[in-house]
Design a protein around this motif. Structure first.
Motif, PDB file in Angstrom:
ATOM      1  N   SER A   1       0.362  -7.229   3.456  1.00 34.10           N
ATOM      2  CA  SER A   1       1.081  -6.921   4.753  1.00 34.10           C
ATOM      3  C   SER A   1       0.322  -7.457   6.140  1.00 34.10           C
ATOM      4  CB  SER A   1       1.515  -5.413   4.976  1.00 34.10           C
ATOM      5  OG  SER A   1       2.195  -5.091   3.904  1.00 34.10           O
ATOM      6  N   LYS A   2      -0.937  -6.980   6.121  1.00 37.34           N
ATOM      7  CA  LYS A   2      -1.490  -7.491   7.230  1.00 37.34           C
ATOM      8  C   LYS A   2      -2.395  -8.849   7.286  1.00 37.34           C
ATOM      9  CE  LYS A   2      -0.509  -3.051   8.348  1.00 37.34           C
ATOM     10  NZ  LYS A   2       0.364  -2.619   9.306  1.00 37.34           N
TER      11      LYS A   2
ATOM     12  N   ASP B   1      -6.992   3.513   1.460  1.00 38.63           N
ATOM     13  CA  ASP B   1      -6.340   2.571   2.152  1.00 38.63           C
ATOM     14  C   ASP B   1      -7.016   1.409   2.730  1.00 38.63           C
ATOM     15  OD1 ASP B   1      -3.526   3.281   1.302  1.00 38.63           O
ATOM     16  OD2 ASP B   1      -2.924   3.778   3.393  1.00 38.63           O
TER      17      ASP B   1
ATOM     18  N   ALA C   1       0.746  -1.409  -0.023  1.00 38.80           N
ATOM     19  CA  ALA C   1       0.033   0.019   0.103  1.00 38.80           C
ATOM     20  C   ALA C   1       0.970   1.267  -0.153  1.00 38.80           C
ATOM     21  CB  ALA C   1      -0.981  -0.130   1.226  1.00 38.80           C
ATOM     22  N   SER C   2       1.911   1.364   0.522  1.00 44.16           N
ATOM     23  CA  SER C   2       2.792   2.420   0.940  1.00 44.16           C
ATOM     24  C   SER C   2       3.366   2.848  -0.411  1.00 44.16           C
ATOM     25  CB  SER C   2       3.810   2.527   1.723  1.00 44.16           C
ATOM     26  OG  SER C   2       3.392   1.862   2.961  1.00 44.16           O
TER      27      SER C   2
ATOM     28  N   ASN D   1      -6.784   3.543  10.533  1.00 45.98           N
ATOM     29  CA  ASN D   1      -5.515   3.927  11.638  1.00 45.98           C
ATOM     30  C   ASN D   1      -5.138   5.230  11.764  1.00 45.98           C
ATOM     31  OD1 ASN D   1      -2.897   3.936  12.556  1.00 45.98           O
ATOM     32  ND2 ASN D   1      -1.939   2.714  10.811  1.00 45.98           N
TER      33      ASN D   1
ATOM     34  N   SER E   1      -3.459  -4.493   0.405  1.00 49.26           N
ATOM     35  CA  SER E   1      -2.056  -4.777   0.925  1.00 49.26           C
ATOM     36  C   SER E   1      -2.428  -6.396   1.391  1.00 49.26           C
ATOM     37  CB  SER E   1      -1.477  -4.031   1.759  1.00 49.26           C
ATOM     38  OG  SER E   1      -0.275  -4.432   2.313  1.00 49.26           O
TER      39      SER E   1
ATOM     40  N   ARG F   1       5.884  -7.625   0.667  1.00 49.63           N
ATOM     41  CA  ARG F   1       5.884  -6.390   0.003  1.00 49.63           C
ATOM     42  C   ARG F   1       5.073  -6.363  -1.446  1.00 49.63           C
ATOM     43  NH1 ARG F   1       5.293  -2.238   1.672  1.00 49.63           N
ATOM     44  NH2 ARG F   1       5.028  -3.498   3.306  1.00 49.63           N
TER      45      ARG F   1
ATOM     46  N   TYR G   1      -7.318  -3.185   6.035  1.00 48.80           N
ATOM     47  CA  TYR G   1      -7.938  -3.687   7.309  1.00 48.80           C
ATOM     48  C   TYR G   1      -9.537  -4.369   7.049  1.00 48.80           C
ATOM     49  CZ  TYR G   1      -4.145  -1.409   9.686  1.00 48.80           C
ATOM     50  OH  TYR G   1      -2.993  -0.843   9.887  1.00 48.80           O
TER      51      TYR G   1
HETATM   52  C1  LIG Z   1      -3.603   2.617   6.766  1.00 45.31           C
HETATM   53  C2  LIG Z   1      -2.343   2.057   6.377  1.00 45.31           C
HETATM   54  N1  LIG Z   1      -1.881   2.211   5.321  1.00 45.31           N
HETATM   55  C3  LIG Z   1      -0.650   1.594   4.817  1.00 45.31           C
HETATM   56  C4  LIG Z   1       0.015   0.643   5.614  1.00 45.31           C
HETATM   57  C5  LIG Z   1       1.223   0.311   5.096  1.00 45.31           C
HETATM   58  O1  LIG Z   1       0.975  -0.681   4.003  1.00 45.31           O
HETATM   59  P1  LIG Z   1       1.988  -1.620   3.159  1.00 45.31           P
HETATM   60  O2  LIG Z   1       2.888  -2.611   4.206  1.00 45.31           O
HETATM   61  O3  LIG Z   1       1.162  -2.317   2.341  1.00 45.31           O
HETATM   62  O4  LIG Z   1       2.874  -0.737   2.773  1.00 45.31           O
HETATM   63  C6  LIG Z   1      -0.256   0.667   6.923  1.00 45.31           C
HETATM   64  C7  LIG Z   1       0.354  -0.096   7.880  1.00 45.31           C
HETATM   65  O5  LIG Z   1       0.298   0.084   9.130  1.00 45.31           O
HETATM   66  C8  LIG Z   1      -1.578   1.457   7.286  1.00 45.31           C
HETATM   67  O6  LIG Z   1      -2.201   1.181   8.522  1.00 45.31           O
END
Ligand SMILES: Cc1ncc(COP(=O)(O)O)c(C=O)c1O
Length: 454
Positions: free
Chosen positions: A259-260, A210, A83-84, A182, A257, A267, A213
């Motif tokens: 990631s979670k 984003d 996501a980042s 978040n 993402s 990545r 979650y």
């Molecule tokens: C709202 C939000 N966006 C993006 C990210 C980071 O995502 P990624 O690991 O996919 O880059 C986070 C991680 O804490 C998040 O809470």
């Protein structure tokens, strides 16, 4: 003040998945599957096609279509490096320092999103839009946009600072986390989602949500089954935009993402948006040069998405653990910090929660920035002070100096409870010795500390 520190460090700031939810065995098996067959390993190890690894686009499209009750369309999906990185890429293709006038960010915000905007050349231009109990308020946002549009009325249109063939430069960018935000944990109700999309359409805005979650929500009662209820499967902003009918690029992108729901180290993520938007994402110079991001990781994840093992892992391992940790944490906060104002539910009017964080108010007459410093020094405890989550560079924007964010995803339950006890004792000491604490702790933790603790 306390001169001796507890030995065991506890980190309630770190927003990482705990080792106990990482799907290591599934990843081992899936990697072997990819690497043991040259018809799979060769494309996985070569440069990827611009839109990303096709089997992952297909299997994600299936999963998302089933979960959100939308029609499958792989042309809407493009694989990203998480996501980042995806936000950085969205800004490269769809925002411009001269054409884009407004950068609107939900406040409080995911603190590490601000540097992504700043690196893209928009430092000092982010404006926070305060959440109320239901999340960001489209009426307030529209008033802000109108104010800006009025001030721009007589300004001549400027040519863009860059040429982005196959993409478009929006006049406004709006950043939100529609589900289990978040840090606030809030989920936007359907009416607000629809209002936001209509607003974006009216003002030539791109909504970046984003949606990291959405798959991590649970009913609040420990005894309820973890079935997906309608409040946990609200349409994403990109779904609403699609439903309203999109010609061209549309006005909303869902930024997903792994990631979670799998592991940050993979990545890998995806975006879902109109086919034109998604295609535009794959037309970036860096993709043309290097191929789609995260090609090998995407191939491994695609095995787990296709055979359903990742979804099973999310439902049978991650969600139960997160619910257990979340409920233990809020019970401890209610017990040991009775003055904390905390909202148990993500979604006003329903008993659901999601994400990684709880966010609450403490009124001790001192900034929680001082609390965070004292917690580290005296309690060997890392917490997120509210000020970190203000929108960076928005000097007159909302502040959160009486707020604290705690993450329940990283530490085990006993540490969550122990951490809350340490915090409660500290708050008590600080309230009784305000002047002393005010004098002792004045500096902020600094950006490196914030980044290291995510
Ligand atoms: C709202 C939000 N966006 C993006 C990210 C980071 O995502 P990624 O690991 O996919 O880059 C986070 C991680 O804490 C998040 O809470």
């Amino acid at each position: 003040m306390e001169s001796s520190q507890p030995e065991r460090p506890i980190n309630l700031m770190r927003g990482w998945p705990a080792a106990s939810v990482l799907p290591t065995d599934l990843l081992t098996k899936a990697s072997a599957t990819v690497l043991s067959d040259s018809s799979v390993s060769t494309p996985a190890l070569e440069y990827g096609p611009d839109a990303g690894y096709l089997p992952l686009r297909k299997s994600m499209s299936k999963w998302l279509s089933r979960h959100f009750n939308v029609e499958e369309d792989i042309n809407r999906i493009c694989i990203t490096g998480g996501a980042s990185q995806s936000i950085a890429n969205i800004l490269i293709s769809y925002a411009d320092s001269l054409v884009t006038k407004g950068f609107w960010v939900v406040a409080p915000c995911y603190h590490l999103v601000c540097p992504i905007f700043e690196d893209a050349g928009f430092a000092g231009r982010l404006r926070g839009v305060r959440e109320d109990e239901h999340g960001i308020d489209p009426v307030e946002l529209e008033a802000e946009i109108q104010r800006l549009e009025r001030s721009e009325r007589n300004a001549p249109d400027q040519p863009p600072s860059k040429d982005v063939p196959g993409r478009k430069l929006y006049r406004h960018i709006i950043y939100v986390v529609s589900t289990s935000s978040n840090p606030s944990g809030k989920t936007l109700p359907l009416e607000r989602r629809t209002a936001l999309v209509n607003l974006a359409r009216k003002y030539d805005a791109l909504l970046i949500s984003d949606d990291v979650y959405d798959f991590l929500q649970w009913p609040l009662s420990r005894s309820s089954p973890l079935d997906w209820t309608p409040e946990m499967r609200l349409p994403r902003l990109a779904d609403i935009d699609r439903e309203l009918g999109v010609e061209g690029f549309g006005n909303a992108v869902s930024n997903g993402s792994f990631s979670k729901i799998a592991a940050p180290g993979m990545r890998t993520g995806w975006i879902e948006a109109s086919p034109a938007f998604s295609k535009g994402m794959s037309m970036q110079g860096s993709t043309k040069s290097g191929g789609a991001p995260s090609q090998f990781s995407a191939a491994v994840l695609s095995v787990m998405v296709q055979d359903g093992s990742l979804e099973k892992h999310v439902n049978e391992v991650i969600r139960p653990q997160l619910r257990d940790r979340h409920l233990s944490l809020i019970t401890a906060i209610q017990q040991y910090i009775p003055q904390a104002r905390i909202s148990a539910s993500s979604y006003a009017g329903a008993d659901v929660f999601g994400g990684f964080f709880v966010w609450f108010t403490v009124n001790i007459g001192l900034s929680t920035q001082l609390v965070a410093q004292a917690a580290l020094k005296e309690g060997n405890l890392v917490i997120g002070s509210g000020g970190i989550f203000a929108v960076s560079g928005d000097k007159s924007g909302p502040r959160f100096d009486d707020k604290i964010r705690l993450c329940f995803a990283w530490e085990p339950v006993d540490s969550l409870i122990e951490g809350v006890k340490r915090l409660a004792n500290l708050l008590d000491r600080m309230e009784r010795n305000k002047e002393l604490y005010q004098k002792t702790y004045t500096q902020s933790m600094g950006q490196d500390w914030v980044t290291a603790n995510k």
